[in-house]
Scaffold this active site. Structure first.
Site, short mmCIF file in Angstrom:
data_model
loop_
_atom_site.label_atom_id
_atom_site.label_comp_id
_atom_site.label_asym_id
_atom_site.label_seq_id
_atom_site.Cartn_x
_atom_site.Cartn_y
_atom_site.Cartn_z
N ARG A 126 -3.12 -3.39 -8.57
CA ARG A 126 -3.47 -2.10 -8.55
C ARG A 126 -3.55 -1.36 -10.10
O ARG A 126 -3.12 -1.99 -10.80
CB ARG A 126 -2.10 -1.24 -7.85
CG ARG A 126 -2.02 -1.44 -6.36
CD ARG A 126 -3.17 -0.94 -5.66
NE ARG A 126 -2.88 -0.74 -4.33
CZ ARG A 126 -3.60 -1.88 -3.54
NH1 ARG A 126 -4.53 -2.69 -4.09
NH2 ARG A 126 -3.71 -1.83 -2.12
N GLU B 132 -8.84 5.67 -8.73
CA GLU B 132 -10.12 5.15 -8.12
C GLU B 132 -10.63 6.42 -7.39
O GLU B 132 -10.09 6.89 -6.78
CB GLU B 132 -9.74 3.93 -7.26
CG GLU B 132 -9.34 2.79 -8.33
CD GLU B 132 -8.83 1.51 -7.44
OE1 GLU B 132 -9.04 1.56 -6.02
OE2 GLU B 132 -8.52 0.65 -8.14
N HIS C 84 -13.11 -2.50 -7.05
CA HIS C 84 -12.13 -2.67 -5.92
C HIS C 84 -12.88 -3.53 -4.76
O HIS C 84 -12.68 -2.99 -3.72
CB HIS C 84 -11.43 -1.62 -5.51
CG HIS C 84 -10.05 -1.96 -4.93
ND1 HIS C 84 -8.92 -0.96 -5.08
CD2 HIS C 84 -9.52 -2.89 -4.16
CE1 HIS C 84 -8.02 -1.66 -4.24
NE2 HIS C 84 -8.30 -2.70 -3.78
P1 NAP Z 1 3.38 -10.32 -1.82
O1 NAP Z 1 3.25 -11.55 -1.18
O2 NAP Z 1 4.63 -9.42 -1.55
O3 NAP Z 1 3.73 -10.63 -3.43
C1 NAP Z 1 3.96 -9.85 -4.55
C2 NAP Z 1 4.75 -10.40 -5.56
O4 NAP Z 1 4.88 -9.47 -6.58
C3 NAP Z 1 6.02 -11.01 -5.27
O5 NAP Z 1 5.90 -12.24 -5.75
C4 NAP Z 1 6.96 -10.14 -5.80
O6 NAP Z 1 8.08 -11.14 -6.04
C5 NAP Z 1 6.21 -9.67 -6.99
N1 NAP Z 1 6.80 -8.35 -7.40
C6 NAP Z 1 7.16 -7.31 -6.59
N2 NAP Z 1 7.45 -6.37 -7.51
C7 NAP Z 1 7.58 -6.75 -8.67
C8 NAP Z 1 7.94 -6.30 -9.86
N3 NAP Z 1 8.31 -5.02 -10.28
N4 NAP Z 1 7.75 -6.77 -11.00
C9 NAP Z 1 7.30 -8.24 -11.14
N5 NAP Z 1 6.84 -8.83 -9.87
C10 NAP Z 1 7.08 -8.02 -8.67
O7 NAP Z 1 1.99 -9.53 -1.78
P2 NAP Z 1 0.49 -10.02 -1.75
O8 NAP Z 1 0.06 -10.09 -0.42
O9 NAP Z 1 0.67 -11.26 -2.53
O10 NAP Z 1 -0.25 -9.05 -2.61
C11 NAP Z 1 0.16 -8.34 -3.70
C12 NAP Z 1 -0.76 -7.35 -4.04
O11 NAP Z 1 -2.02 -7.63 -4.24
C13 NAP Z 1 -0.76 -6.06 -2.93
O12 NAP Z 1 0.64 -5.44 -2.83
C14 NAP Z 1 -1.84 -5.19 -3.48
O13 NAP Z 1 -1.40 -4.35 -4.50
C15 NAP Z 1 -2.68 -6.25 -4.21
N6 NAP Z 1 -4.10 -6.63 -3.54
C16 NAP Z 1 -5.03 -6.17 -4.15
C17 NAP Z 1 -6.43 -6.29 -3.71
C18 NAP Z 1 -7.75 -5.90 -4.27
O14 NAP Z 1 -8.79 -5.83 -3.37
N7 NAP Z 1 -7.70 -5.94 -5.56
C19 NAP Z 1 -6.37 -7.04 -2.43
C20 NAP Z 1 -5.25 -7.59 -1.63
C21 NAP Z 1 -4.06 -7.28 -2.46
P3 NAP Z 1 9.56 -10.39 -6.21
O15 NAP Z 1 9.81 -9.34 -5.44
O16 NAP Z 1 10.63 -11.61 -6.45
O17 NAP Z 1 9.45 -9.74 -7.80
C1 8YV Z 2 -8.44 -3.29 0.14
C2 8YV Z 2 -6.35 -4.10 -0.96
O1 8YV Z 2 -9.80 -3.06 -0.56
O2 8YV Z 2 -5.35 -5.12 0.60
C3 8YV Z 2 -5.07 -4.57 -0.15
O3 8YV Z 2 -4.20 -4.27 -0.89
O4 8YV Z 2 -6.32 -3.67 -2.16
C4 8YV Z 2 -7.87 -4.32 -0.35
O5 8YV Z 2 -7.76 -5.60 0.30
C5 8YV Z 2 -7.87 -1.85 0.46
O6 8YV Z 2 -6.61 -2.14 0.69
C6 8YV Z 2 -8.83 -1.25 1.41
O7 8YV Z 2 -8.30 -1.08 2.39
#
Ligand code: NAP
Ligand code: 8YV
Length: 311
Positions: free
Chosen positions: A230, A259, A277
């Site tokens: 993010r 964004e 994104h």
């Molecule tokens: P997840 O399985 O919950 O993993 C999140 C990781 O972040 C965990 O290892 C957690 O471990 C760590 N974390 C949480 N808070 C933290 C902090 N304050 N400092 C350091 N580490 C921290 O989630 P995921 O499914 O992998 O998704 C992660 C994130 O990716 C989503 O929440 C979203 O924001 C982002 N994302 C972006 C896109 C995109 O389109 N660009 C798409 C999908 C997801 P600990 O709790 O042990 O710290």
């Molecule tokens: C999407 C994301 O683009 O899953 C997330 O956290 O950032 C992306 O997969 C977004 O949430 C649009 O709905």
């Protein structure tokens, strides 16, 4: 009788078609005056489907006395006030796992684009500049040290891919995970150790600007920052300063603080690859996300367990 679902903003046809076929849908984005429309339908709404970045405030939740579910089309649900939802007895779901591959693919693509200057090389070829000489040499990605910030579902999927590039993998999260990679409780120390820092934590207050000047200082002038998490996780002003002054080598960004606005100063930077994104944005993955949003709503209306609840 069909149950009432409000869809807040334009979502892919796959989901909207499923929703139309099964629920009584209310489509906010098609309305001329959204506030008037919300005021008219607020007591009918039983569930909301919402695109990841769309803010769902306590005021909105409060105004809908029959609202019992918010289904987020995204794994990151930082735009939804989950504390208020819980207080009001509203359940919240997200779309974990189904997008791991896509986001990890995008993270690796950004790394390759940044290290090998793929976008600049494409421009060079298209502009016929090759006639005037070879494209400048770039930097090898394979075998570099990769620091993953957030070793969760997506972080560990990125790590698996990076192993195939012979990268040494190190990571930071708040708690040590059961993985073979080296853990750093201190993010600054991790930044000092690695060539690339790849951020894939949730957004929200807990991670706000954890990538700050101190971390970028430690990453150093040969370091690369990749952000697919993010925009809020990175101090954007500091990052731009470090990129402009070559205090870090380069960045690959999919996400931004405000964004869809991207800071204009980033546009002119050759050491930065920018995406709008799109890390999860393929037809296959967005359909899978849509299916999961739909399945959660359907289960809720049928009084079955939610598949991926967060509250
Ligand atoms: P997840 O399985 O919950 O993993 C999140 C990781 O972040 C965990 O290892 C957690 O471990 C760590 N974390 C949480 N808070 C933290 C902090 N304050 N400092 C350091 N580490 C921290 O989630 P995921 O499914 O992998 O998704 C992660 C994130 O990716 C989503 O929440 C979203 O924001 C982002 N994302 C972006 C896109 C995109 O389109 N660009 C798409 C999908 C997801 P600990 O709790 O042990 O710290
Ligand atoms: C999407 C994301 O683009 O899953 C997330 O956290 O950032 C992306 O997969 C977004 O949430 C649009 O709905």
């Amino acid at each position: 009788m069909k149950r009432n679902l409000l869809i807040m903003s334009k979502m892919p046809d796959y989901f909207v078609d499923l929703a139309d076929a099964n629920f009584n849908t209310f489509k906010l984005w098609l309305q001329k005056n959204e506030d008037d429309y919300l005021n008219k339908i607020k007591n009918d709404i039983e569930a909301i489907a919402v695109f990841g970045g769309y803010k769902i405030t306590p005021q909105l939740m409060n105004s809908m006395k029959n609202l019992k579910l918010i289904a987020c089309y995204g794994v990151g649900y930082d735009a939804i006030d989950t504390i208020a939802a819980k207080d009001l007895g509203i359940r919240v779901t997200n779309t974990p796992e189904v997008l791991n591959d896509e986001v990890a693919d995008t993270a690796i693509a950004l790394m390759l684009c940044v290290y090998r200057q793929i976008i600049l090389a494409d421009g060079y070829a298209r502009n016929n500049e090759w006639l005037n000489g070879e494209f400048p040499l770039t930097k090898k990605f394979s075998g570099t040290k990769l620091g993953i910030v957030g070793m969760g579902r997506i972080g560990s999927t990125i790590a698996k891919r990076a192993e195939a590039f012979n990268c040494e993998i190190l990571y930071h999260s708040r708690t040590k995970k059961n993985v073979k990679y080296k853990y750093y409780g201190d993010l600054k120390l991790l930044a000092k150790e690695v060539d690339t820092l790849c951020v894939i934590t949730p957004g929200g207050k807990d991670t706000e600007k954890i990538i700050n000047s101190e971390v970028l200082d430690n990453l150093g002038n040969n370091g690369v920052l990749i952000n697919v998490a993010r925009g809020s996780v990175v101090d954007e002003e500091a990052l731009i300063y470090y990129l402009e002054n070559k205090l870090i080598l380069a960045a690959g960004l999919d996400v931004y603080a405000d964004e869809p606005k991207i800071p204009k100063r980033l546009f002119g930077l050759k050491n930065t690859v920018l995406l709008p994104h799109v890390a999860s944005a393929t037809v296959e993955t967005r359909n899978a996300m849509g299916q999961l949003v739909f399945d959660n709503i359907k289960n809720h209306f049928e009084n079955k367990s939610l598949i991926s609840p967060v509250v």
